[in-house]
Structure formats: structure tokens, C-alpha cells
Design a protein around this motif. Structure first.
Motif, PDB file in Angstrom:
ATOM      1  N   ALA A 283       0.830  -1.204   0.000  1.00  0.00           N
ATOM      2  CA  ALA A 283       0.000   0.000   0.000  1.00  0.00           C
ATOM      3  C   ALA A 283       0.864   1.254   0.000  1.00  0.00           C
ATOM      4  O   ALA A 283       0.544   2.234  -0.699  1.00  0.00           O
ATOM      5  N   SER A 284       1.975   1.232   0.745  1.00  0.00           N
ATOM      6  CA  SER A 284       2.876   2.385   0.785  1.00  0.00           C
ATOM      7  C   SER A 284       3.503   2.643  -0.573  1.00  0.00           C
ATOM      8  O   SER A 284       3.682   3.798  -0.987  1.00  0.00           O
ATOM      9  N   ALA A 285       3.837   1.564  -1.285  1.00  0.00           N
ATOM     10  CA  ALA A 285       4.439   1.733  -2.609  1.00  0.00           C
ATOM     11  C   ALA A 285       3.408   2.172  -3.640  1.00  0.00           C
ATOM     12  O   ALA A 285       3.692   3.006  -4.513  1.00  0.00           O
ATOM     13  N   LEU A 286       2.187   1.639  -3.541  1.00  0.00           N
ATOM     14  CA  LEU A 286       1.173   1.920  -4.556  1.00  0.00           C
ATOM     15  C   LEU A 286       0.567   3.297  -4.421  1.00  0.00           C
ATOM     16  O   LEU A 286       0.140   3.891  -5.422  1.00  0.00           O
ATOM     17  N   ILE A 287       0.520   3.852  -3.208  1.00  0.00           N
ATOM     18  CA  ILE A 287      -0.139   5.131  -3.017  1.00  0.00           C
ATOM     19  C   ILE A 287       0.614   6.273  -3.698  1.00  0.00           C
ATOM     20  O   ILE A 287       0.052   7.333  -3.975  1.00  0.00           O
ATOM     21  N   PHE A 288       1.897   6.055  -3.999  1.00  0.00           N
ATOM     22  CA  PHE A 288       2.675   7.084  -4.682  1.00  0.00           C
ATOM     23  C   PHE A 288       2.736   6.857  -6.195  1.00  0.00           C
ATOM     24  O   PHE A 288       3.474   7.551  -6.897  1.00  0.00           O
ATOM     25  N   LEU A 289       1.966   5.893  -6.692  1.00  0.00           N
ATOM     26  CA  LEU A 289       1.935   5.645  -8.130  1.00  0.00           C
ATOM     27  C   LEU A 289       1.406   6.849  -8.905  1.00  0.00           C
ATOM     28  O   LEU A 289       1.977   7.210  -9.943  1.00  0.00           O
ATOM     29  N   PRO A 290       0.299   7.511  -8.472  1.00  0.00           N
ATOM     30  CA  PRO A 290      -0.145   8.708  -9.212  1.00  0.00           C
ATOM     31  C   PRO A 290       0.912   9.797  -9.291  1.00  0.00           C
ATOM     32  O   PRO A 290       1.001  10.514 -10.294  1.00  0.00           O
ATOM     33  N   PHE A 291       1.739   9.930  -8.230  1.00  0.00           N
ATOM     34  CA  PHE A 291       2.801  10.936  -8.238  1.00  0.00           C
ATOM     35  C   PHE A 291       3.804  10.654  -9.348  1.00  0.00           C
ATOM     36  O   PHE A 291       4.221  11.563 -10.088  1.00  0.00           O
ATOM     37  N   THR A 292       4.178   9.367  -9.498  1.00  0.00           N
ATOM     38  CA  THR A 292       5.143   8.999 -10.539  1.00  0.00           C
ATOM     39  C   THR A 292       4.563   9.213 -11.938  1.00  0.00           C
ATOM     40  O   THR A 292       5.216   9.794 -12.816  1.00  0.00           O
ATOM     41  N   ILE A 293       3.337   8.753 -12.147  1.00  0.00           N
ATOM     42  CA  ILE A 293       2.724   8.874 -13.480  1.00  0.00           C
ATOM     43  C   ILE A 293       2.453  10.336 -13.823  1.00  0.00           C
ATOM     44  O   ILE A 293       2.618  10.760 -14.966  1.00  0.00           O
ATOM     45  N   ALA A 294       2.046  11.138 -12.816  1.00  0.00           N
ATOM     46  CA  ALA A 294       1.764  12.554 -13.066  1.00  0.00           C
ATOM     47  C   ALA A 294       3.016  13.298 -13.506  1.00  0.00           C
ATOM     48  O   ALA A 294       2.969  14.145 -14.407  1.00  0.00           O
ATOM     49  N   ASN A 295       4.155  12.994 -12.895  1.00  0.00           N
ATOM     50  CA  ASN A 295       5.405  13.640 -13.296  1.00  0.00           C
ATOM     51  C   ASN A 295       5.857  13.195 -14.676  1.00  0.00           C
ATOM     52  O   ASN A 295       6.542  13.934 -15.377  1.00  0.00           O
ATOM     53  N   LEU A 296       5.478  11.976 -15.070  1.00  0.00           N
ATOM     54  CA  LEU A 296       5.883  11.481 -16.386  1.00  0.00           C
ATOM     55  C   LEU A 296       4.996  12.043 -17.489  1.00  0.00           C
ATOM     56  O   LEU A 296       5.492  12.454 -18.539  1.00  0.00           O
ATOM     57  N   THR A 297       3.691  12.080 -17.260  1.00  0.00           N
ATOM     58  CA  THR A 297       2.742  12.476 -18.306  1.00  0.00           C
ATOM     59  C   THR A 297       2.367  13.946 -18.263  1.00  0.00           C
ATOM     60  O   THR A 297       1.775  14.456 -19.213  1.00  0.00           O
ATOM     61  N   LYS A 298       2.657  14.635 -17.143  1.00  0.00           N
ATOM     62  CA  LYS A 298       2.258  16.036 -16.942  1.00  0.00           C
ATOM     63  C   LYS A 298       0.738  16.204 -17.036  1.00  0.00           C
ATOM     64  O   LYS A 298       0.243  17.247 -17.468  1.00  0.00           O
ATOM     65  N   ASN A 299       0.022  15.176 -16.625  1.00  0.00           N
ATOM     66  CA  ASN A 299      -1.438  15.213 -16.680  1.00  0.00           C
ATOM     67  C   ASN A 299      -1.970  15.993 -15.474  1.00  0.00           C
ATOM     68  O   ASN A 299      -1.636  15.683 -14.329  1.00  0.00           O
TER      69      ASN A 299
END
Length: 439
Positions: A283-299
Motif C-alpha cells: 500500500a505504501s508503494a502503490l499510493i505514490f503511483l499517481p505521483f510517478t505517473i503525473a510527473n511522467l505524463t504532466k497530466n
């Protein structure tokens, strides 16, 4: 040698085995040496970065950076080649376990192919970890681009930084697997354990300094927070060791022509927290998934989600509720992977063993499934409460020196320590019975 037959080995027996048994001693020394190598890798710097400017950024960073820094052992703040640490491998394990539940081919590999199937899944996990680590490395290198030294082109900087980060992550993954195979304990969990422990001196020093220089309210807040942590540790130990003992009875058996083996009574233990520390790590690793994808896609939509899920956000409820739900969900998911009521019922029936008052076969499977679901619910609710209540107390007391080191870290520390101690005890017990056989 001090031997305590019929019960778990005491501390004296474990220490005696550590000094006299070459096998156990080599395993412990191998584990300590490899963990030291992981720590040294955090201080091998990534080239081409203005560290003064980056330090100014991390000094004013949010709890998100502090939380990630704890799980990487300070690798992010020091910008070492092991900055990503074991996180890509943990994320890959999450992805593979989700795919195993969704794809029949992977489920067949795990359940029916034995050791060969598990090795195949482990190999696939390594490839996924490589791909995911490369993705995270590119995102991290893109973020670090603004701190690159003058004279280095953006393309060269991103390529060399990403290669250094993904290589370091794969080395950490390899070290964790060597620890699991040739050392003591579960390698990935021990790496996370080491990273959390390495941040304790800095955290305790900052807390003591705040208590010495702060007002009375600050001192009282620290005392309250420490008491909450102590109560949490005691609760974690009880839940980690808690189990429901279901009584089972074996039928009488005919031996030869005249002998009869009498029926025996025993029990089937079902753990209160079957997943151990893995649900909260996932859960600790997955909760920061949006942070990683947001920085990659600039969405922008993902950026708003990652901002809402920031532990230091003005409104902490989205983060707390999401974290709680993820822990509860992973508790059920991991329990379904580790405990299979249908297989347990089949094995009991084949062995001529039954639960008093429950018919063998499907009735036993349904009974075990119901018991396991209730235990998982209780364990998941406890894990979720442990993860968010001390954080709420920390926010209420305005004690920010822990900076991400909360009940989540405590749960991992206690859980990994218990699991590793049990492995050492199991090894000592095996050596004890080998000695009896030689006699």
C-alpha cells in the motif's frame, strides 16, 4: 550447547549456535555484509548534479519526500546510485501478484507448477522490475534535470542519470535475493528494515533537540506521541503473533493386522494477519503511483490526485482513507494468496482429519473461508488503524520532527524483526534435531 528440547530456543541457545555453528554464523555474516553494501551504495554520488541547490529543495520539501527518503534509506536526499532502492522490485511484485489473480496462466504457474513455476514467476518479476525501474529512473532524472550542472545537455544528463539509477536498483534487487537465498530473513523486507533504521538516529536527534529548545506544549506533544508509538508496538506484536486455533481430530487407523492407531486431537492455526507486513508495504508503494505517473505524463488530473494524496496536504482525509482502503484490500488479497481454504479442506480429508462438528469437504472449506475472512477483516482494520492514528496524533501535537517516520515504519520494523527472529529460531531448531539424529 544449551538445548531446550520441546520448546522454542531461548536467547542463550541462539547465541551459542551463532558462535559454534558455522552455517548459521556464515548466514548472519553474509546478511550483515550485503546490507552494509546496500548502505554504502547510497553514498556513491550520481554525477553531474548541483547538490547545493538540490539540498535547498529537500530541506523545504514536503512529507512526501521525507516518506520516500525513509524507504530508500536517505538515497533520495543524498542522490546516491541506490536512490530508488528496492522500490521498483516491490512495485513489480505488486503488479505480478495482481496479474496472478487475474491471469489463469500465471495462477497455474504459481499453484500447479511447483518450484519451477515459482522460479518462472520470479524471473518475470525481475523483468517487470527492470522495466518499472527504468520508467521511475527516467521520471526521477527528468525531475533532477533542473539541478544539473552547467555544460551538460539535457539528453545526456537524463540518459546517464537514468542508467545509474536503474543499475543501482537492479543491484539492490540482486542483493536482496542473495540475502533470501544465502542469508537470514527475507531480503527485500530486510533492505526496507535497514533503510528505516538508518533514519532513526537523525529523527531521534531532531526530536531531542525540539524537546530541549521547544515550549512546554512541544514537550508534551513529544511525550504523547512516544506513548502512542509504544502502545502501537505492543499492539503490533500481539496482532503479528495472534492466531485462531481451530481444533482438529484425526480418525482411528488400523495398523497391520491387530494394531490400531488411536485418534489424536490437535489444532489448525489461522493467523490473524496472514499477510504480515506485506499489505502495508504494498500500500505504501502503490499510493505514490499517481505521483510517478503525473510527473511522467504532466497530466493535470493525475497531478491533482497526487496532490490530494500527499500526506502533508491541508486536508489529510483523502490520503488517510485511501491508505486505509489499500491496506484493507491488500490484506484480503495477500490472505487469498497465502491461505487456500479449498486446498486445506482437501488435505484434511485425505489425511483423515476433520474439524469437530463440521462435515469434511466443501463444508469444511466454507467454514475455513468464513473464519479466514473474519480474521482478515480484523487484521486489516488493525493495520489500517495503526497506519493512520499515530499520523493523526502527530499532526494534532504539531510534532513534525519524525517527518514520515510513523506507525507504517514501526509496523514494518516490528514485523520484519519478528519474521527474521522466527527464521533464526527455525534454523536453530533444525540444527538441534540434526544433532539428536547424529547421536
Amino acid at each position: 550447547m544449551l538445548v531446550s528440547r520441546g520448546r522454542n530456543p531461548n536467547a542463550a541457545e541462539v547465541i551459542s549456535q551463532l558462535f559454534t555453528n558455522a552455517g548459521l554464523r556464515n548466514r548472519v555474516l553474509t546478511t550483515l555484509g550485503l546490507l552494509l553494501l546496500v548502505r554504502l551504495g547510497n553514498y556513491i554520488p550520481i554525477p553531474g548534479i548541483d547538490r547545493v541547490a538540490f539540498k535547498q529543495f529537500t530541506d523545504g520539501a514536503t512529507d512526501l519526500i521525507g516518506f520516500l527518503d525513509i524507504f530508500t534509506g536517505g538515497g533520495i536526499s543524498t542522490l546516491g546510485i541506490f536512490a530508488l532502492g528496492i522500490l521498483p522490485f516491490i512495485n513489480a511484485s505488486i503488479i505480478l501478484q495482481l496479474l496472478t489473480a487475474a491471469l489463469p496462466q500465471l495462477e497455474d504457474l504459481q499453484k500447479n507448477e511447483g518450484e519451477a513455476g515459482r522460479r518462472k514467476i520470479a524471473q518475470i518479476t525481475r523483468y517487470v522490475a527492470l522495466g518499472w525501474g527504468l520508467l521511475q529512473s527516467i521520471v526521477f532524472a527528468t525531475i533532477l534535470r533542473q539541478y544539473a550542472l552547467e555544460g551538460i545537455s539535457d539528453t545526456v544528463f537524463i540518459v546517464q542519470t537514468a542508467l545509474a539509477l536503474v543499475t543501482g536498483s537492479m543491484v539492490v534487487m540482486w542483493i536482496s535475493e542473495v540475502i533470501t537465498e544465502r542469508g537470514i530473513g527475507q531480503g527485500a523486507s530486510l533492505v526496507i528494515f535497514l533503510n528505516i533504521v538508518s533514519s532513526l538516529p537523525r529523527t531521534l536527534s531532531a526530536t531531542i533537540e525540539a524537546a530541549q529548545t521547544g515550549e512546554r506544549a512541544t514537550v508534551l506533544g513529544i511525550i504523547v506521541l512516544v506513548l502512542v508509538f509504544l502502545v502501537t508496538i505492543v499492539g503490533i506484536i500481539f496482532v503479528q503473533e495472534g492466531a485462531r486455533r481451530i481444533p482438529i481430530v484425526s480418525a482411528k487407523r488400523q495398523i497391520g493386522g491387530t494394531g490400531v492407531l488411536p485418534s489424536r486431537q490437535s489444532y489448525l492455526p489461522l493467523k490473524l494477519n496472514a499477510g504480515g507486513v506485506m499489505p502495508i508495504i504494498f500500500a505504501s508503494a502503490l499510493i505514490f503511483l499517481p505521483f510517478t505517473i503525473a510527473n511522467l505524463t504532466k497530466n493535470e488530473w493525475l497531478a491533482r490526485i497526487s496532490s490530494a494524496l500527499n500526506p502533508s496536504a491541508t486536508n489529510p482525509w483523502p490520503y488517510a482513507l485511501t491508505f486505509f482502503a489499500l491496506i484493507l484490500g491488500f490484506s484480503y488479497f495477500y490472505a487469498s494468496l497465502t491461505v487456500n481454504p479449498a486446498d486445506m479442506a482437501t488435505n484434511l480429508k485425505r489425511g483423515g482429519v476433520a474439524i469437530p462438528g463440521v462435515r469434511p469437504g466443501s463444508a469444511t472449506a466454507n467454514y475455513l473461508s468464513g473464519v479466514q475472512n473474519r480474521l482478515t477483516l480484523l487484521g486489516g482494520l488493525f493495520l489500517g488503524s495503526v497506519a493512520i492514528i499515530p499520523a493523526a496524533v502527530e499532526r494534532a501535537t504539531q510534532v513534525q520532527t519524525f517527518r514520515g517516520l510513523g506507525a507504517t515504519s514501526l509496523l514494518i520494523l516490528v514485523g520484519v524483526a519478528i519474521d527474521t527472529a522466527k527464521q533464526v529460531q527455525t534454523y536453530v531448531i533444525s540444527q538441534r534435531y540434526e544433532g539428536l539424529v547424529r547421536q
